[in-house]
Every structure is written in structure tokens, then in C-alpha cells.
Write a protein that holds these residues in place. Structure first.
Motif, short mmCIF file in Angstrom:
data_model
loop_
_atom_site.label_atom_id
_atom_site.label_comp_id
_atom_site.label_asym_id
_atom_site.label_seq_id
_atom_site.Cartn_x
_atom_site.Cartn_y
_atom_site.Cartn_z
N UNK A 108 -97.21 5.79 -49.74
CA UNK A 108 -97.64 4.48 -50.26
C UNK A 108 -96.84 4.00 -51.48
N UNK A 109 -96.65 4.82 -52.51
CA UNK A 109 -95.90 4.33 -53.68
C UNK A 109 -94.43 4.02 -53.37
N UNK A 110 -93.90 4.64 -52.33
CA UNK A 110 -92.50 4.41 -51.96
C UNK A 110 -92.28 3.00 -51.42
N UNK A 111 -93.36 2.31 -51.07
CA UNK A 111 -93.26 0.99 -50.46
C UNK A 111 -93.15 -0.16 -51.46
N UNK A 112 -93.25 0.12 -52.75
CA UNK A 112 -93.22 -0.95 -53.75
C UNK A 112 -92.03 -1.90 -53.59
N UNK A 113 -90.82 -1.41 -53.33
CA UNK A 113 -89.71 -2.35 -53.14
C UNK A 113 -89.94 -3.31 -51.96
N UNK A 114 -90.70 -2.90 -50.95
CA UNK A 114 -91.00 -3.79 -49.82
C UNK A 114 -91.87 -4.95 -50.28
N UNK A 115 -92.85 -4.66 -51.13
CA UNK A 115 -93.71 -5.72 -51.65
C UNK A 115 -92.90 -6.69 -52.52
N UNK A 116 -91.91 -6.15 -53.24
CA UNK A 116 -91.06 -6.99 -54.09
C UNK A 116 -90.16 -7.91 -53.28
N UNK A 117 -89.64 -7.42 -52.16
CA UNK A 117 -88.65 -8.17 -51.37
C UNK A 117 -89.24 -9.05 -50.28
N UNK A 118 -90.43 -8.71 -49.79
CA UNK A 118 -90.97 -9.41 -48.63
C UNK A 118 -91.10 -10.92 -48.80
N UNK A 119 -91.66 -11.43 -49.90
CA UNK A 119 -91.82 -12.89 -50.00
C UNK A 119 -90.50 -13.65 -49.80
N UNK A 120 -89.44 -13.13 -50.37
CA UNK A 120 -88.13 -13.78 -50.22
C UNK A 120 -87.63 -13.70 -48.77
N UNK A 121 -87.81 -12.54 -48.15
CA UNK A 121 -87.40 -12.38 -46.74
C UNK A 121 -88.21 -13.31 -45.83
N UNK A 122 -89.52 -13.37 -46.06
CA UNK A 122 -90.38 -14.22 -45.24
C UNK A 122 -89.99 -15.70 -45.39
N UNK A 123 -89.76 -16.12 -46.62
CA UNK A 123 -89.36 -17.52 -46.85
C UNK A 123 -88.04 -17.81 -46.15
N UNK A 124 -87.10 -16.88 -46.23
CA UNK A 124 -85.81 -17.04 -45.56
C UNK A 124 -85.92 -17.12 -44.04
N UNK A 125 -86.99 -16.50 -43.50
CA UNK A 125 -87.22 -16.53 -42.05
C UNK A 125 -88.08 -17.71 -41.63
N UNK A 126 -88.45 -18.56 -42.61
CA UNK A 126 -89.27 -19.73 -42.31
C UNK A 126 -90.74 -19.41 -42.15
N UNK A 127 -91.17 -18.27 -42.70
CA UNK A 127 -92.58 -17.86 -42.62
C UNK A 127 -93.26 -18.23 -43.92
N UNK A 128 -94.36 -18.93 -43.81
CA UNK A 128 -95.14 -19.27 -45.01
C UNK A 128 -96.59 -18.96 -44.74
N UNK A 129 -97.39 -19.11 -45.78
CA UNK A 129 -98.83 -18.91 -45.57
C UNK A 129 -99.35 -17.64 -46.12
#
Length: 129
Positions: A108-129
């Protein structure tokens, strides 16, 4: 209305997310050191990602995973976006985990970078909400 327009859109976004994590030397070396592999089983749309130190497999399980995490793609989006906290997702049954609890607590703690990067990746993929 579902967050993802298609299965391929969800697969691409989550594969990109875990590819970024695997490129991080600390993340991949900790997977190796702890002998960790995880299968993320997504539903609506249905697919799985098998993540191990050597890479990611889509809809394929080359070996039994140490940890299995199952959730809907909408739940995954809310979780990675920071809108749904992991303890709440577990408590409400929106996320189910199988495997050694000790390994889950290591992972679980190893996933922190995923939480940091996901919003930018999702926005780049046209995902919102």
C-alpha cells in the motif's frame, strides 16, 4: 454514467499508471525484494492487470499473484483520484483484497506515486469526474 467510455480507454490509462510506477527504480526494486506481484481485477469494463517487477500483463496471469485487488473501474478512478480513501473503499466493500495482509501492508505505501500522478494522467486521457 460510467467514467470510462470503453474498455480500451480504461486499460490504457491503468497500464500507463503502473508503467510509470515500474520505471521508478525504488518501486520495482521493492517489488523484487518483497517478492510481490499484484493482480488488479477491474469490472465494468472487465479486465485485469497483472503487475510484477518484470512488467504488466493485461488479461493474463503468468503466475499466481501474491495480492489480488478487485474493484470497479469507477471505484479505481475515485481511489486513484483521491476522492475515495483506501480504508473507506475496503470498509464499504467497494474494493476487495485477497492475499497476505502483511504483503498488502507492504504494498500500500508503495502506491503513493500513483496517487500523485493519476490526476494528470486521467486529465490527459480526457477522463474527468
Amino acid at each position: 454514467m460510467p467514467v470510462f467510455q470503453s474498455k480500451s480507454q480504461a486499460i490504457e490509462l491503468f497500464t500507463d499508471l503502473f508503467s510509470i510506477l515500474l520505471k521508478d527504480e525504488e518501486f520495482s526494486s521493492r517489488l523484487r525484494q518483497n517478492n510481490l506481484s499484484v493482480e488488479l481485477v477491474h469490472v465494468r469494463p472487465d479486465f485485469s492487470l497483472f503487475v510484477a517487477p518484470d512488467g504488466i500483463e493485461v488479461d493474463s496471469r503468468p503466475a499466481p499473484p501474491v495480492i489480488t485487488i478487485k474493484m470497479s473501474c469507477d471505484t479505481a478512478h475515485a481511489l486513484w483520484s483521491g476522492k475515495l480513501l483506501l480504508p473507506l473503499a475496503l470498509a464499504t466493500g467497494k474494493l476487495r483484497v485477497r492475499g497476505s495482509m502483511a504483503k498488502v501492508l507492504e504494498f500500500a505505501p508503495m502506491l503513493q506515486p500513483a496517487f500523485d500522478r493519476y490526476p494528470e494522467l486521467a486529465a490527459g486521457a480526457g477522463i474527468s469526474g
